[in-house]
Design an enzyme around this catalytic site. Structure first.
Site, PDB file in Angstrom:
ATOM      1  N   LYS B  49     -15.325  98.460  53.026  1.00 21.76           N
ATOM      2  CA  LYS B  49     -16.312  97.659  53.461  1.00 21.76           C
ATOM      3  C   LYS B  49     -17.520  98.434  54.254  1.00 21.76           C
ATOM      4  O   LYS B  49     -16.967  99.211  55.078  1.00 21.76           O
ATOM      5  CB  LYS B  49     -15.712  96.568  54.220  1.00 21.76           C
ATOM      6  N   GLY B  50     -18.505  98.074  53.758  1.00 15.42           N
ATOM      7  CA  GLY B  50     -19.561  99.019  54.628  1.00 15.42           C
ATOM      8  C   GLY B  50     -19.765  99.036  55.905  1.00 15.42           C
ATOM      9  O   GLY B  50     -19.424  97.716  56.655  1.00 15.42           O
ATOM     10  N   ASN B  73     -23.383  86.642  46.244  1.00 18.37           N
ATOM     11  CA  ASN B  73     -22.867  86.530  47.753  1.00 18.37           C
ATOM     12  C   ASN B  73     -24.017  86.927  48.654  1.00 18.37           C
ATOM     13  O   ASN B  73     -24.978  87.785  48.177  1.00 18.37           O
ATOM     14  CB  ASN B  73     -21.747  87.379  47.852  1.00 18.37           C
ATOM     15  N   GLY B  76     -23.923  89.249  54.144  1.00 22.67           N
ATOM     16  CA  GLY B  76     -24.740  89.830  55.371  1.00 22.67           C
ATOM     17  C   GLY B  76     -24.177  90.840  55.895  1.00 22.67           C
ATOM     18  O   GLY B  76     -24.323  91.142  57.309  1.00 22.67           O
ATOM     19  N   CYS B 134     -30.305  98.527  51.858  1.00 22.67           N
ATOM     20  CA  CYS B 134     -30.582  97.919  53.040  1.00 22.67           C
ATOM     21  C   CYS B 134     -32.095  98.021  53.257  1.00 22.67           C
ATOM     22  O   CYS B 134     -32.680  98.733  52.875  1.00 22.67           O
ATOM     23  CB  CYS B 134     -30.087  98.582  54.229  1.00 22.67           C
ATOM     24  N   LYS B 169     -25.126 104.958  46.632  1.00 26.29           N
ATOM     25  CA  LYS B 169     -24.983 103.775  45.965  1.00 26.29           C
ATOM     26  C   LYS B 169     -26.447 103.020  45.613  1.00 26.29           C
ATOM     27  O   LYS B 169     -27.063 102.584  46.549  1.00 26.29           O
ATOM     28  CB  LYS B 169     -24.040 102.694  46.549  1.00 26.29           C
ATOM     29  N   THR B 197     -25.312  94.877  43.612  1.00 31.34           N
ATOM     30  CA  THR B 197     -25.498  93.565  43.130  1.00 31.34           C
ATOM     31  C   THR B 197     -26.958  93.365  42.717  1.00 31.34           C
ATOM     32  O   THR B 197     -27.690  94.230  43.373  1.00 31.34           O
ATOM     33  CB  THR B 197     -25.167  92.752  44.115  1.00 31.34           C
ATOM     34  N   GLY B 248     -18.872  94.497  37.161  1.00 28.43           N
ATOM     35  CA  GLY B 248     -18.091  93.582  36.373  1.00 28.43           C
ATOM     36  C   GLY B 248     -16.996  94.310  35.764  1.00 28.43           C
ATOM     37  O   GLY B 248     -16.698  93.822  34.489  1.00 28.43           O
ATOM     38  N   THR B 270     -15.488  92.714  42.290  1.00 25.01           N
ATOM     39  CA  THR B 270     -15.346  91.179  42.240  1.00 25.01           C
ATOM     40  C   THR B 270     -14.019  91.016  41.606  1.00 25.01           C
ATOM     41  O   THR B 270     -13.539  90.012  41.997  1.00 25.01           O
ATOM     42  CB  THR B 270     -16.412  90.478  41.357  1.00 25.01           C
TER      43      THR B 270
END
Lengths: 260, 308
Positions: B49-50, B73, B76, B134, B169, B197, B248, B270
């Site tokens: 996770k970031g 999603n 945050g 970001c 990314k 996303t 996906g 996901t």
């Protein structure tokens, strides 16, 4: 925690859009505690994509029973599955209700589909605290939504019913029933599950009588594993994750001012 | 469990992966949560996770909404922050024989530089993945990833601080992804991942309210796969550095779409929520496909899309 394809033993409609789904899942059944939940894959394709969190309604004999209400596409799809089919099952997950002696009276407070975890809880209390008095305070909009009463009767659970339309039990809200009851035993505990406004209204009732209360919260969940960080609830100490930190919390943990 | 063999081995620059199946940031937490379901040693890499310099609480709920064949999603970027990641999360991952890739996020260039420096020195981190979706507070909040100059400047600034491979990314919401990819490549990126996303929203028509507390979020899941496969294909034919496909991936065939389009590896996102064993199922499926097709090594199918 187990991930498996569980055989559907039977699926029974209970009225008012409720269904009782019985699954063969020995590992989950023997490990589950009241208040815990499972993530159910409703179909094999990608629409709906995500599993549905359902609390364990009852467990034993290598089986688990899930009581749910059709509220959307996922539960609708699940309701059309039947005997001989298999569903993906993940669990048991989360932290359940704390049940331990001494306990003189357990007040189980359920609103609508919040009745789901209460049968398993009643069964566990019967086992752990055999002399405890068990009262189910069960409220819904209409009488036909008061489902599974016979299952509670079989466990000798006293029943206090309330409906908003007055078609069964007392007319009004279930929290008013709890307030009107004299829960004056030495060791009383409230266990509750239902809509947020009901749980919020229960706060002052429990506080007035100084009764410790645990509540099971509902949330949209993507994973159920504490991974996606999606199912948060605001507490006095920042966000808590319903799947991982709950779904059962002390009644005074959530910040009820922001969650109504 | 699966014996990772040369059949599935692939390389992202100098980094050797046992197989081309990684986890996508934000869908695999810090690895430990999946240990009951997956042997982490069986994965190509774990992308955690970031991480930001400081812990982040995340957005108000609801944070997720299901949509057709996908989900939106707005978590945050909730995360434990650099310090706790290094102290509490990384030691667990070091116990496994799997490359650990750390996704990093910042609000200004200096945040990324500091994160890259600390993670390079930590030991046990195999690559850094820059999240350029970001908002860049120094340029009025526009995301880094939509501006080739901002991407170039960011990667160029981070590059000297990162002594380990540096991946970028990308955001899919750009007019020409190849320009952005080239900007990353020219500044010294070792690979690009496509992508994050897709910006999206969902509305509850009965309440006339957004389904997310943050109003807008990012769409993921099978719904976006065709979009991402195309972006991946465009990049792979234009860049010299490896491309990693994301979006996906639910099964081996989905991963193969990306590989045939030119990706050297994929990230599974996901799908981890739908079935925590998806990654290892895909590894098995790839092995079976290669055997059936009589292909010796997975690298031999990368970019082998037949256009004639």
């Amino acid at each position: 925690m187990f991930s498996l394809e569980a055989n559907i033993i039977r699926q029974t409609p209970c009225g008012a859009g409720f269904y009782l789904l019985e699954l063969e899942a020995p590992d989950v059944s023997s490990r589950a505690a009241p208040g815990q939940f499972v993530m159910v894959r409703v179909g094999d394709d990608y629409d709906p994509l995500l599993r549905r969190p359902l609390s364990v309604h009852d467990a034993g004999d290598g089986r688990i029973r899930l009581l749910y209400r059709v509220v959307g596409k996922g539960t609708g799809r699940l309701s059309r599955r039947g005997e001989g089919e298999r569903v993906g099952l993940l669990g048991p997950l989360g932290n359940g209700f704390e049940v331990r002696p001494p306990l003189d009276t357990a007040a189980l407070v359920a609103g609508g589909r919040g009745v789901a975890p209460m049968l398993f809880l009643a069964r566990r209390i019967r086992r752990e605290c055999p002399s405890a008095r068990l009262i189910l305070f069960f409220g819904a909009r209409t009488g036909e939504e008061l489902v599974r009463l016979e299952a509670f009767e079989n466990l000798n659970v006293e029943m206090r019913l309330a409906t908003e339309d007055g078609s069964k039990g007392t007319k009004g809200l279930v929290t008013q029933l709890v307030r009107g009851s004299l829960l004056s035993d030495a060791e009383v505990r409230i266990y509750a599950c239902g809509p947020m406004p009901m749980l919020k209204a229960l706060g002052p009732v429990a506080a007035e009588q100084s009764i410790p209360a645990q509540v099971s919260l509902e949330a949209h969940m993507s994973c159920g594993l504490g991974v996606c960080r999606g199912c948060v609830v605001k507490t006095k100490n920042g966000y808590a994750h319903v799947c991982q930190d709950g779904p059962v919390f002390p009644l005074d943990a959530p910040d009820w001012e922001v969650r109504t | 469990m699966t014996t990772p063999g040369p059949l599935l081995e692939t390389r992202i620059g100098d980094l050797v992966l046992k197989n081309p199946v990684m986890t996508a940031s934000g869908t695999f937490a810090y690895g430990a949560e999946f240990a009951p379901y997956v042997d982490l040693n069986d994965l190509g890499a774990v992308v955690v996770k970031g991480i930001s310099l400081e812990p982040r609480q995340g957005n108000p709920p609801p944070r997720t909404a299901e949509t057709p064949c996908g989900m939106v999603n707005a978590i945050g970027l909730e995360n434990v922050g650099l310090e706790r990641f290094l102290a509490d999360k990384l030691p667990y991952l070091r116990r496994f024989d799997v490359p650990v890739v750390v996704n990093v996020l910042g609000r200004q260039v200096d945040d990324y530089v500091r994160l890259a420096g600390a993670l390079s020195e930590a030991g046990g981190v195999s690559a850094i993945e820059l999240n350029v979706s970001c908002p860049n507070v120094k340029s009025g909040g526009q995301t880094f990833g939509v501006d080739p100059e901002a991407v170039n400047a960011l990667v160029a600034a981070v590059r000297p601080a990162a002594s380990i491979p540096l991946w970028v990314k990308l955001t899919p919401l750009v007019t020409d992804i190849v320009i952005i990819g080239r900007a990353a490549q020219e500044a010294g990126a070792d690979a690009v991942c496509v992508g994050n996303t897709f910006p999206a929203m969902a509305i509850d028509v009965h309440r006339r309210k957004p389904k997310l507390g943050n109003v807008v979020g990012g769409l993921s899941g099978p719904a976006i796969r065709p979009i991402m496969v195309r972006l991946c294909w465009l990049l792979a034919r234009s860049l010299d550095i490896p491309v990693i496909g994301i979006g996906g991936v639910m099964c081996a065939d989905d991963a193969l779409e990306y590989l045939l389009a030119g990706a050297r590896a994929v990230q599974v996102g996901t799908a981890n929520f739908v079935d925590p064993r998806t990654t290892v199922s895909i590894v098995e499926g790839l092995r079976k496909y290669l055997a059936e097709q009589g292909v010796g090594r997975v690298d031999e199918i990368v970019g082998q899309l037949r256009l004639e």
